[in-house]
Design an enzyme around this catalytic site. Structure first.
Site, mmCIF file in Angstrom:
data_model
loop_
_atom_site.group_PDB
_atom_site.id
_atom_site.type_symbol
_atom_site.label_atom_id
_atom_site.label_comp_id
_atom_site.label_asym_id
_atom_site.label_seq_id
_atom_site.Cartn_x
_atom_site.Cartn_y
_atom_site.Cartn_z
ATOM 1 N N GLU A 47 121.527 62.209 23.135
ATOM 2 C CA GLU A 47 120.092 62.178 23.613
ATOM 3 C C GLU A 47 119.805 61.596 25.138
ATOM 4 O O GLU A 47 119.075 62.324 25.813
ATOM 5 C CB GLU A 47 119.061 61.783 22.596
ATOM 6 N N TRP A 84 115.427 54.969 21.181
ATOM 7 C CA TRP A 84 114.291 55.251 20.538
ATOM 8 C C TRP A 84 112.998 54.092 20.435
ATOM 9 O O TRP A 84 112.226 54.108 19.656
ATOM 10 C CB TRP A 84 114.566 55.457 18.882
ATOM 11 N N CYS A 128 122.626 64.206 7.810
ATOM 12 C CA CYS A 128 121.912 62.742 8.125
ATOM 13 C C CYS A 128 121.492 62.194 6.894
ATOM 14 O O CYS A 128 121.683 62.565 5.810
ATOM 15 C CB CYS A 128 120.837 63.343 9.243
ATOM 16 N N HIS A 170 117.429 68.614 6.962
ATOM 17 C CA HIS A 170 116.013 68.879 7.605
ATOM 18 C C HIS A 170 115.384 70.014 6.761
ATOM 19 O O HIS A 170 114.092 70.211 7.092
ATOM 20 C CB HIS A 170 116.399 69.422 9.043
ATOM 21 N N ARG A 226 97.472 60.503 13.743
ATOM 22 C CA ARG A 226 98.263 61.363 13.085
ATOM 23 C C ARG A 226 97.562 62.400 12.143
ATOM 24 O O ARG A 226 98.013 62.826 11.357
ATOM 25 C CB ARG A 226 99.411 60.839 12.287
ATOM 26 N N GLU A 227 96.280 62.775 12.885
ATOM 27 C CA GLU A 227 95.446 63.781 12.046
ATOM 28 C C GLU A 227 96.304 65.058 11.641
ATOM 29 O O GLU A 227 96.057 65.595 10.551
ATOM 30 C CB GLU A 227 94.245 63.885 12.649
ATOM 31 N N LEU A 228 96.865 65.542 12.990
ATOM 32 C CA LEU A 228 97.594 66.774 12.810
ATOM 33 C C LEU A 228 98.655 66.661 11.480
ATOM 34 O O LEU A 228 99.068 67.854 10.889
ATOM 35 C CB LEU A 228 98.110 67.440 14.073
ATOM 36 N N LYS A 229 99.496 65.819 11.790
ATOM 37 C CA LYS A 229 100.668 65.727 10.617
ATOM 38 C C LYS A 229 99.858 65.606 9.367
ATOM 39 O O LYS A 229 100.673 66.495 8.504
ATOM 40 C CB LYS A 229 101.119 64.373 10.768
HETATM 41 N N1 GLN Z 1 121.328 55.646 8.651
HETATM 42 C C1 GLN Z 1 120.224 56.278 9.000
HETATM 43 C C2 GLN Z 1 119.862 57.080 7.818
HETATM 44 O O1 GLN Z 1 120.537 57.679 7.021
HETATM 45 C C3 GLN Z 1 120.650 57.552 9.958
HETATM 46 C C4 GLN Z 1 119.655 58.163 10.526
HETATM 47 C C5 GLN Z 1 119.838 59.053 11.690
HETATM 48 O O2 GLN Z 1 121.020 59.352 12.008
HETATM 49 N N2 GLN Z 1 118.798 59.473 12.356
HETATM 50 O O3 GLN Z 1 118.415 57.377 7.760
HETATM 51 ZN ZN ZN Z 2 121.524 61.493 11.664
#
Ligand code: GLN
Ligand code: ZN
Length: 779
Positions: A630, A586, A751, A719, A25-28
């Protein structure tokens, strides 16, 4: 250059793209150091150049040609769609100040567009086809001033050249670029980015001319939007755009040979369009689609003059796969054109670098796997087969077949107890009581205020937390010490939520390295990797687990954490689990049985966990399904089956509880419209979704859909490091209330908070609570 006889042949073996984040992960690390201000742009450029150089060397060592355009230039500092946007000068007006007079932006400006700054929201981010990679959505309007604003792609070709390589520049193609864009803020109602195709093409033409002048024999234009049915434009318009674009680009006098890559599905009716266009090579995703049959005579005769690049090595999964079958597909492809090459089905950006970089992985399991480097090796083998014939690669084909057979018979791949439990399920196992009765029982049990507030689960993962986890793994601290530290962290997070005034409390998930890997480590049937990182967006990477066998739960996983948390507060604590669909989405999932079967195995393990949480006094349980959208197949014909098993597995996991137990779910996106029926069918009591980033647009979809259960459209875009003001949150809540009955509305961030710092998190949550209180008083 247009005379085909002087064109250099397409390489027999190639890949569509390669991971760019680096083996370690050098770029990160380099990008994040630059963001933190601890390195300069020049230092970041130097690290990136080193990474590109070592990637080229590695790919050549693995068997791709050094000087025949076999190696794609697929590097990106952040995202390939953003790269295309800055290449063609498509900078939203709010960021216009970042651009120089020639339209170019420097590295700092590039990252600002990706991440936002102050009041300026970043480009929206959304899922890249059926992968869990996320790209930035360009904003296009009548005002967008297309021009060749960056020659980075030319310079990277020249950089390779100086190191003794002739590589293949790659960029998102013009049709996909516009189809993935959204109308800019300035665009009038009904404006379609695709309507700007005619203005965009001259820029691509100029770029191609520059590449030709630099000596590039081939260019790769990625056109995955041509295989997707999830594009809103009518198909006829998409096909017409493809026709016009490639007639125009192909007709240019000064250009490299054009390779149109169409990963993530079959081209179907776009194939005849590309076939009769003047492009020289076309890729076919032969993992997702079959070798096209039933083509009309004109298409067949046109295709016979093209290089057909068979994407037979799966760029999406980590299985070694059936190499013999892959070679068979290439042989079939020869019936369409004498000129066949082999490639991966998609870019390898979706898989980790190297199986041989996994010292702790079970040796037998390793022989069943192929990461990016092994897949490049497979491409090289098949390329040799194309040139020298089947005999020449017999040993490699046989070894791959033997690995498949070994995998089928290995212990743990089929576990009788798991299979018989799944086979015995009845419809009742997928059903909860009626919603009205549940609502009444939950009101009684939980006593929540109007507009209840909560978070999505995680709190910032501090350096201390990560250090403790690393120390436990290394044996520097023991289990007891680790437990003590995590409990102290949980107490801190609970006290903080009480003090801020949140209504439904979370424990903050400090003990989880990752929301899927944590469960994978605690369930049978999974393996986890050490270095198997893949880029999710920007500098964010995930390390998918490998689901290789039948899944079961040896013992409770989260119960002690949740019950400990409940001892710290009178308010309801929300148990936190990751749902079956997301665990599958995932992870790298076994490909030897239908996904639905695997999902039900995971669901049964979660169902037991939820039963244990409920029995231990936890009254609210959230089952996160951010990946529900997704995994939705791109082809409509496959969607019904998917929705059946995905929704079914969520219900199987969550329907064992009493009416009074409140089930939440969380979804990480705002394209609610597309999957509204599925979300309704999940039958969760409360659903939180992303909404802040798109300024609450989603509430109108919710209103139209007649959704009646609890809903929490996010009011804080996690984000971005920005702190939303009280006024901003108030406005979002008012927008929500204008469309959704207050009785249904929950207040929460978009999130989890794990990627944020504490300062911004606390400030944001305080503003959210202040806004909620304000709105509560006024409504
Ligand atoms: N419960 C997770 C969190 O709060 C949900 C993360 C997600 O939706 N990607 O990190
Ligand atoms: Zn989320």
């Amino acid at each position: 250059m247009t005379d085909t006889t002087t064109r250099s042949a397409f390489p027999v073996g190639t890949i569509i793209g390669y991971p760019r984040i680096g083996r370690r992960r050098e770029l990160k690390k380099a990008v994040e150091a630059f963001w933190a201000g601890s390195t300069t742009a020049d230092e970041l450029e130097a690290t990136a150049a080193e990474l590109r150089a070592s990637t080229r060397e590695r790919l050549a060592a693995l068997g791709l040609g050094r000087d025949d355009a076999a190696i794609p230039e697929s590097f990106s500092f952040y995202d390939q769609v953003l790269d295309a946007a800055v290449t063609v000068g498509a900078i939203p007006s709010r960021f216009a100040g970042l651009a120089a007079t020639d339209g170019s932006v420097d590295l700092a400006g590039y990252f600002t567009i990706a991440r936002g700054e102050g009041e300026k929201a970043p480009l929206e981010m959304t899922k890249w086809f059926d992968s869990n990679y996320h790209y930035l959505v360009p904003e296009i309007g009548p005002e967008t001033d297309f021009r060749l604003a960056s020659d980075r792609i030319v310079r990277e070709f020249e950089e390779a050249r100086a190191a003794g390589f002739v590589t293949r520049p790659a960029i998102v193609g013009p049709v996909t670029f516009l189809l993935l864009s959204k109308p800019s803020d300035e665009a009038p109602e009904g404006f379609r980015p695709l309507s700007r195709l005619g203005d965009l093409l001259p820029v691509y033409r100029e770029l191609l001319a520059r590449l030709a002048a630099a000596g590039a024999p081939w260019v790769q234009l990625d056109e995955p939007a041509l295989v997707s049915e999830s594009i809103e434009e009518p198909r006829t318009e998409v096909l017409e755009a493809a026709r016009a674009a490639y007639a125009e680009l192909g007709g240019a006098a000064e250009r490299p040979a054009i390779f149109v890559a169409a990963p993530y599905g079959s081209l179907d009716d776009a194939l005849p369009v590309l076939a009769v266009s003047p492009v020289e090579a076309i890729s076919l995703d032969l993992v997702k689609g079959a070798v096209p049959a039933g083509l009309d005579a004109a298409t067949r005769s046109a295709l016979a003059g093209k290089t057909l690049v068979g994407g037979v090595i799966d760029g999406h999964n980590i299985w070694r796969g059936d190499l013999e079958a892959a070679f068979g597909k290439l042989t079939e492809l020869l019936s369409l054109s004498p000129d066949v090459a082999v490639s991966t089905s998609t870019s390898l950006q979706h898989v980790p670098h190297d199986v041989d970089d996994e010292p702790d992985l079970d040796a037998r399991l390793k022989t069943w796997l192929a990461f990016a480097d092994q897949k490049v090796g497979q491409v090289a083998v098949l390329a040799r087969g194309i040139v020298d014939g089947h005999e020449a690669i017999q040993d490699e084909l046989t070894a791959a077949t033997a690995a498949l057979a070994d995998r089928a018979s290995a212990p743990g791949v089929r576990v009788e107890a798991v299979r018989s439990r799944e086979a015995a399920l009845t419809r009742a196992d997928f059903r909860r009581g009626e919603y009205g009765a549940r609502q009444a029982a939950q009101d009684e049990a939980l006593h929540l205020p109007f507009l209840p507030t909560t978070t999505i689960g995680s709190f910032p993962q501090t350096a201390d937390i990560r250090r403790s986890r690393a120390q436990l793994a290394k044996g520097v601290i023991d289990e007891a010490e680790y437990l003590g530290r995590m409990q102290a962290e949980i107490k801190r997070v609970v006290d903080l939520q009480e003090e801020i005034g949140l209504d439904v409390i979370v424990h903050g998930e400090p003990e989880r390295n990752d929301m899927v890997q944590y469960f994978a480590e605690n369930l049978d049937g999974f393996a986890v990797t050490q270095n198997g990182w893949v880029q999710s967006y920007g500098s964010r990477c995930t390390r998918p687990s490998i689901l290789w066998g039948d899944v079961s739960r040896p013992k409770p996983i989260t119960v002690d954490w949740s019950t400990y948390t409940q001892t710290l507060t009178e308010k309801p604590v929300k148990g936190m689990l990751t749902g079956p669909v997301t665990i599958l989405a995932w992870s790298f999932v076994r490909d030897d049985q239908p996904l639905g079967e695997t999902a039900r195995q995971v669901a049964l393990a979660l169902r037991d966990e939820i039963a244990d949480l409920e029995a231990a006094g936890i009254r609210v349980v959230q089952v996160d399904e951010p990946a529900l959208r997704e995994l939705l197949p791109l082809k409509r014909a496959d969607q019904a089956d998917y929705l059946e098993w995905s929704v079914g597995s969520f219900r199987l996991a969550t329907s064992g509880v009493a009416d009074a137990t409140q089930i939440h779910t969380h979804l990480c996106y705002s394209e609610f419209g597309v999957v509204i029926d599925a979300i309704r069918n999940l039958d969760a009591d409360v659903t939180s979704i992303e909404a802040a980033r798109s300024r609450m647009e989603v509430v109108h979809d919710i209103q139209r859909s007649g959704f009646e259960h609890g809903i929490g459209p996010g009011v804080y875009d996690i984000h971005s490091p920005r702190v939303p003001s009280v006024a901003e949150v108030t406005e979002l809540l008012e927008t929500a209330l204008s469309a959704i009955p207050g009785r249904q509305l929950w207040v929460n961030p978009d999130c989890g908070l794990k990627t944020r710092g504490y300062d911004e998190t606390v400030a944001s949550l305080r503003n959210i609570i202040a806004a909620t209180r304000d709105v509560r008083e006024r409504v």
